[in-house]
Design a protein around this motif. Sequence first.
Motif, PDB file in Angstrom:
ATOM      1  N   ALA A 388       7.489 -11.353   0.970  1.00  0.00           N
ATOM      2  CA  ALA A 388       7.034 -11.859   2.175  1.00  0.00           C
ATOM      3  C   ALA A 388       7.885 -13.258   2.315  1.00  0.00           C
ATOM      4  O   ALA A 388       7.860 -14.185   1.423  1.00  0.00           O
ATOM      5  N   SER A 409       6.793  -9.379   6.045  1.00  0.00           N
ATOM      6  CA  SER A 409       6.745  -8.827   4.700  1.00  0.00           C
ATOM      7  C   SER A 409       7.311  -7.387   4.626  1.00  0.00           C
ATOM      8  O   SER A 409       7.373  -6.704   5.544  1.00  0.00           O
ATOM      9  N   ASN A 411       6.845  -4.029   2.316  1.00  0.00           N
ATOM     10  CA  ASN A 411       5.784  -3.627   1.429  1.00  0.00           C
ATOM     11  C   ASN A 411       6.220  -2.302   0.565  1.00  0.00           C
ATOM     12  O   ASN A 411       6.799  -1.456   1.462  1.00  0.00           O
TER      13      ASN A 411
END
Length: 473
Positions: A388, A409, A411
């Motif tokens: 991030a 971010s 993920n």
Amino acid sequence: MRVTFIMLLISVAFSSKIFSQDSTFHYALGVSAAASSSSVPFWLHANRNGSVPTQKSFALFEARFHRVYNPNNPRFFQWSGGAELIGNAGKKTTAFFSDLFIAGKAGPVELSVGQRSQATGLADTLLTSGSFAMSNNYRPYPKIEISTVRFVSILPLNDIFSFKFSYSDGLFGPADVHYGNVSRISESYFHQKSLYLKLGRNRHRLNLFAGFNHQVMWGGEDKIFSGGLERKQAYNYIVFGKPWASSRVGNHFGTIDVAADWKGDQWGFFLYRQSVYEDGSLSNLSNLADGLNGFRIKRNQTSDMSQTFRINTVLIEFLYTKNQGGNIFDFNSGTFGRDNYFNHYVYNKGWSYRGRSLGTPLIAPQHLVRDDLRSFYTLFTPNNRLYAYHLGLAASYGKTDFTFRGSHSFNFGSYSTEFPGIVRQTSLLFTMNIPLFDKKNDRLTIDLATDFGKLFPNSAALMVGWRKSGFIR
């Protein structure tokens, strides 16, 4: 009993105004209301010590009273204390004490009893995304702590080398477990210690810092495991991180931190790194990539009230948690990857307290992410492999202050439950703090926040509030 304690604390603090000049009594009162399109956006509730709810629209009340140490008082013995009452009305109505503590110090050494808002680690304190191991994201828990209130010189009459430490033990309450002989224990505990060193005198332009923090969630070992350790024995194991039955006792987590602080004529520069350790991966350098990196530029003088727009602080952070020692966990080869940050093989709540991450809020709990990304109910988070970028800004125009927090971010889920693809998420928060009636201690706050992406539900919110604060001497 808690109400009696608060009234006693407040009455003693007011009497100190008359009989003593040892410290200063500070108060803050606030009322705010938020309207949200769906769930509360991430940065509107994250890193606020659990005071802001996460669901729907709400109203918030805060009352804070603290007696703080007076740094100009020559007395060797002083005391402080504080209480902060939080009330929320919305989908769920709650009221609780965030801070509730009393403390005393002899010189630089302090003994504190109760719960108080604290973060651990070398990082920015205002605009950060949150320290990796212990941030300001969770509600404070009751503990007993001995610590130094500032960096203390190692050499007599020379502050070229100094240190700062803390050591505490606290209560975490009942805990559900998903491994062992029982499904729930009546009490769990939290141990924490830290030690930081500083090289450089206060008047020097360059100061260097290094240190570590070590935390352990533990309890119920004699009930969870057949032949498990009694509480006194277990405490010895968790303090020193000693292995037992081919594992560690409790849930260990911490960071090793380094930082450099340069004080220029007009701006200060602060560079820091927090490297995570959990089960030995850092000692093998297998998770060296994981950690929090930050760089802050801060104006030395921010009190200029001229009608010009001024940027006072710029913070850039990069958080990386994808490695976790690799994808192999094998006793035979001695390869212990899959660190599975913030989850634990025994405790359902993982690295959390009252449903909130103890460390960086960017590793979020199950109930915050979209339904289709959730995993086993015994895991605290379905997403601990991510990276991030985070930007923080603080600015002013006359007496009006502005702050901005934004993160983006990428993920990936976890090693055990990978997401089908990269899940991107952007969260933003813009705050205005405006004086009312030309008084410094009455402020209007306006917060605009939004989430858009595929990790959290898309949402937007507006929060408006009034806050009054000041000192009673």
